[in-house]
Write a protein that holds these residues in place. Structure first.
Motif, PDB file in Angstrom:
ATOM      1  N   VAL A 155       0.792  -1.226   0.103  1.00  0.00           N
ATOM      2  CA  VAL A 155      -0.016  -0.057  -0.079  1.00  0.00           C
ATOM      3  C   VAL A 155       0.797   1.166  -0.027  1.00  0.00           C
ATOM      4  O   VAL A 155       0.514   2.293  -0.287  1.00  0.00           O
ATOM      5  N   GLY A 156       2.108   1.183   0.336  1.00  0.00           N
ATOM      6  CA  GLY A 156       3.077   2.185  -0.016  1.00  0.00           C
ATOM      7  C   GLY A 156       3.403   2.736   1.489  1.00  0.00           C
ATOM      8  O   GLY A 156       4.511   3.678   1.459  1.00  0.00           O
ATOM      9  N   LEU A 157       3.517   1.911   2.581  1.00  0.00           N
ATOM     10  CA  LEU A 157       3.675   2.370   3.973  1.00  0.00           C
ATOM     11  C   LEU A 157       5.484   2.240   3.971  1.00  0.00           C
ATOM     12  O   LEU A 157       5.807   1.030   3.440  1.00  0.00           O
ATOM     13  N   SER A 158       6.284   3.049   4.403  1.00  0.00           N
ATOM     14  CA  SER A 158       7.628   2.954   4.671  1.00  0.00           C
ATOM     15  C   SER A 158       7.707   1.745   5.850  1.00  0.00           C
ATOM     16  O   SER A 158       6.716   1.418   6.702  1.00  0.00           O
ATOM     17  N   ARG A 159       9.214   1.139   5.885  1.00  0.00           N
ATOM     18  CA  ARG A 159       9.274   0.574   7.142  1.00  0.00           C
ATOM     19  C   ARG A 159       9.165   0.870   8.493  1.00  0.00           C
ATOM     20  O   ARG A 159       8.283   0.500   9.548  1.00  0.00           O
TER      21      ARG A 159
ATOM     22  N   LYS B 161       6.791   3.692   9.254  1.00  0.00           N
ATOM     23  CA  LYS B 161       5.362   3.685   9.304  1.00  0.00           C
ATOM     24  C   LYS B 161       4.668   2.323   9.636  1.00  0.00           C
ATOM     25  O   LYS B 161       3.674   2.614  10.321  1.00  0.00           O
ATOM     26  N   MET B 162       5.115   1.415   9.021  1.00  0.00           N
ATOM     27  CA  MET B 162       4.572   0.002   9.028  1.00  0.00           C
ATOM     28  C   MET B 162       4.785  -0.434  10.510  1.00  0.00           C
ATOM     29  O   MET B 162       3.784  -0.844  11.294  1.00  0.00           O
ATOM     30  N   ALA B 163       5.883  -0.196  10.906  1.00  0.00           N
ATOM     31  CA  ALA B 163       6.216  -0.476  12.361  1.00  0.00           C
ATOM     32  C   ALA B 163       5.251   0.343  13.445  1.00  0.00           C
ATOM     33  O   ALA B 163       4.702  -0.029  14.439  1.00  0.00           O
ATOM     34  N   SER B 164       5.081   1.603  12.959  1.00  0.00           N
ATOM     35  CA  SER B 164       4.290   2.454  13.946  1.00  0.00           C
ATOM     36  C   SER B 164       2.677   2.014  14.030  1.00  0.00           C
ATOM     37  O   SER B 164       2.051   2.085  15.075  1.00  0.00           O
ATOM     38  N   VAL B 165       2.276   1.805  12.719  1.00  0.00           N
ATOM     39  CA  VAL B 165       0.747   1.247  12.969  1.00  0.00           C
ATOM     40  C   VAL B 165       0.491   0.077  13.400  1.00  0.00           C
ATOM     41  O   VAL B 165      -0.423  -0.002  14.234  1.00  0.00           O
TER      42      VAL B 165
END
Length: 223
Positions: free
Chosen positions: A97-101, A103-107
């Motif tokens: 979906v385009g999340l950076s590593r 931001k992936m960790a954050s969500v």
């Protein structure tokens, strides 16, 4: 400026009522109220969790790019932004979906902390917590800092006494409205004291002052 009680015990205070109270105390607020009207805060349309997910996705991204990534994430979740559904998504899906590593960790961290009770988002639970308690819990989430927590308090929860001294727009607006050099965050902190318990209203008028007096474009914060 007088700080005499303006509200009877138990009386509910709206942002508009708080603005009128502050206008009676301070001629600068009175002028801003006359020029721009009472504070306008968009009605929250998302759940508390969905709002925080959006905040993480939009960090440090241009609006169009962030909106595209956010839209793909919502689609991957089937339109329901819930912690159980988000944490179940694979890394491959989150990357697609385009999340950076980061931001992936954050969500994922947000979802995990909601599920384990570190972050409380139920209306009853939130009603029992002070602003600082909510900020502390949210700041425990990777990628969520004090400013994001303060915006959540002010715009999502409609808390009346949030004073985001780290926000450059608030600092600039205060300097313009009160005709002083732009204060630092440390200098701005005590300047808000006379406006308790309605510093959220003060912050909103600082944003508006930045728009009115510096000819800045209207922002999502004041629409």
């Amino acid at each position: 400026m007088t700080t005499a009680p303006d509200v009877q015990p138990g009386q509910k205070v709206t942002f508009a009522k708080a603005a009128r109270i502050l206008a009676e105390r301070d001629p600068v607020i009175a002028r801003l109220l006359e020029q721009t009207g009472p504070p306008r805060l968009s009605r929250p349309l998302e759940s508390h969790f969905a709002t925080l997910v959006r905040a993480i996705v939009y960090q440090q991204l241009a609006g169009t790019a962030a909106a595209a990534i956010h839209g793909r994430l919502i689609a991957a979740l089937g339109g329901e932004v819930r912690p159980e559904a988000l944490i179940a998504l694979s890394e491959e899906t989150l990357r697609s979906v385009g999340l950076s590593r980061n931001k992936m960790a954050s969500v994922r961290d947000l979802a995990a902390k909601v599920l384990d009770g570190t972050v409380v988002l139920s209306p009853r639970g939130l009603s029992r917590e002070s602003d600082e308690e909510i900020i502390a819990r949210l700041s425990a989430v990777r990628g969520i800092g004090r400013w994001t927590a303060e915006m959540f308090l002010l715009f999502q929860l409609r808390r009346l006494d949030v004073w985001p001294v780290g926000d450059l727009g608030v600092r600039r607006g205060y300097g313009l409205a009160w005709t002083i050099p732009t204060p630092t965050a440390r200098e701005l902190e005590p300047l808000g004291e006379p406006y308790r318990p309605y510093r959220s209203v003060l912050a909103w008028y600082c944003w508006r002052a930045s728009e009115l007096y510096a000819h800045a474009a209207d922002s999502a914060l004041t629409r």
